[in-house]
Design an enzyme around this catalytic site. Structure first.
Site, mmCIF file in Angstrom:
data_model
loop_
_atom_site.group_PDB
_atom_site.id
_atom_site.type_symbol
_atom_site.label_atom_id
_atom_site.label_comp_id
_atom_site.label_asym_id
_atom_site.label_seq_id
_atom_site.Cartn_x
_atom_site.Cartn_y
_atom_site.Cartn_z
ATOM 1 C CG HIS A 62 -2.120 -0.875 1.066
ATOM 2 N ND1 HIS A 62 -2.048 -2.220 1.323
ATOM 3 C CD2 HIS A 62 -3.393 -0.648 0.675
ATOM 4 C CE1 HIS A 62 -3.245 -2.764 1.109
ATOM 5 N NE2 HIS A 62 -4.069 -1.841 0.714
ATOM 6 C CE1 TYR A 86 -4.461 -2.889 8.353
ATOM 7 C CE2 TYR A 86 -6.705 -3.095 7.550
ATOM 8 C CZ TYR A 86 -5.344 -3.101 7.314
ATOM 9 O OH TYR A 86 -4.880 -3.290 6.045
ATOM 10 C CD GLU A 87 -2.474 1.275 7.616
ATOM 11 O OE1 GLU A 87 -1.331 1.719 7.454
ATOM 12 O OE2 GLU A 87 -3.379 1.430 6.785
ATOM 13 C CG MET A 212 -10.414 -5.613 6.974
ATOM 14 S SD MET A 212 -8.800 -6.251 7.415
ATOM 15 C CE MET A 212 -9.122 -8.028 7.469
ATOM 16 C CG ASN A 236 -10.869 -14.122 0.902
ATOM 17 O OD1 ASN A 236 -10.460 -12.982 0.656
ATOM 18 N ND2 ASN A 236 -11.606 -14.394 1.953
#
Ligand code: HPA
Length: 274
Positions: A62, A86-87, A212, A236
């Site tokens: 990214h 989430y970072e 996410m 997936n």
């Protein structure tokens, strides 16, 4: 001045030192689309590191910069790399780039991402156009004092994903023989993938794909009156549906394999956003 608004303004000043480019369409490139810029007639680039106060992603794959240029005759700004909640960033920082692109002049936001398929009819490596979303499990990016310069305190969310843009995407997919599913995207915070029970819950709530990102950006863009569309690469089958454990490598590999078709759909659709 509101601190969040001031921060976005300072970022805009940094950008304007480098380029006066006014995009019509803002494109957020998800996993696998990192080299999309190859399809753009590039006019300017800015590394996120060179923008004062800009949140810089830490996720492998990214790496971050804005790319300004033309897709056909349409002026665009592309985000190569986005930041995820989430970072550890504040939610207002997660949507700062979206707000910044609107302030650069973008009227349309094209969101892309990688997701896990919840709808049993979806196959790994297929595409889903977002028709709606579920944001209940992530913080709302509009919390805090309302920024009147951006929009109203209580924005309507009935038509986040623009009907006309959806029609263009459907038509473009058909013309290019690219199967395009449609459905509801649910954002969870990550970074852990979901448990099978969470996926069963998401399915019960009406979600077709899980990821996410994207929803908080769509909320911020909708607040500012942008026209929005979104396409997800279903990389997936979600936990409990997939027979194997999920890995980031698997997601990235599926995204890379789907990338040529994803790019085609993106380019041919954006050319029609005139
Ligand atoms: N869950 C959440 N995010 C994802 C997934 C998933 O299964 N696949 C790609 N991004």
């Amino acid at each position: 001045m509101n601190q969040v608004y001031e921060k976005v303004n300072n970022c805009l000043k940094s950008v304007r030192k480098v380029t006066d480019f006014v995009p019509k369409v803002a494109i957020v490139l998800g996993s696998g689309l990192g080299d999309y810029a190859d399809d753009i007639k590039v006019e300017a680039e800015i590394d996120y590191h060179d923008i004062e106060g800009f949140p810089v992603s830490t996720v492998p794959g990214h790496a971050g910069k804005f790319i300004f240029g033309y897709v056909g005759s349409v002026p665009v700004v592309c985000m190569k790399g986005r930041v995820h909640y989430y970072e550890g960033y504040d939610i207002s920082d997660v949507v700062l780039p979206t707000r910044l692109m609107k302030m650069m002049g973008a009227e349309i936001l094209f969101l892309t991402n990688a997701s896990g398929g919840i709808n049993k009819s979806f196959k790994a490596g297929s595409f889903m156009m977002l028709t709606d979303h579920i944001s209940t499990f992530v913080p709302n990016p509009l919390m805090g004092p309302n920024i009147e310069e951006f929009g109203t305190r209580f924005p309507d969310m009935s038509h986040v994903y623009d009907e006309e843009l959806q029609d263009i995407l459907r038509k473009t997919a058909k013309e290019n023989d690219i199967p395009l599913n449609e459905g509801v995207y649910i954002q969870f915070t990550g970074p852990s993938f979901e448990s099978p029970a969470e996926i069963r819950m998401a399915k019960t709530l009406g979600a077709d794909a899980v990821g996410m990102s994207t929803v908080v950006e769509a909320i911020a863009a909708n607040h500012m009156g942008m026209r929005i569309c979104g396409v997800s690469c279903v990389c997936n089958l979600a936990a409990g549906i997939s027979p194997t454990p999920l890995t980031h490598d698997e997601v990235q590999q599926a995204a890379n394999e789907a990338a040529p078709k994803f790019k085609k759909l993106l380019t041919e659709s954006v050319k029609k956003f005139v």
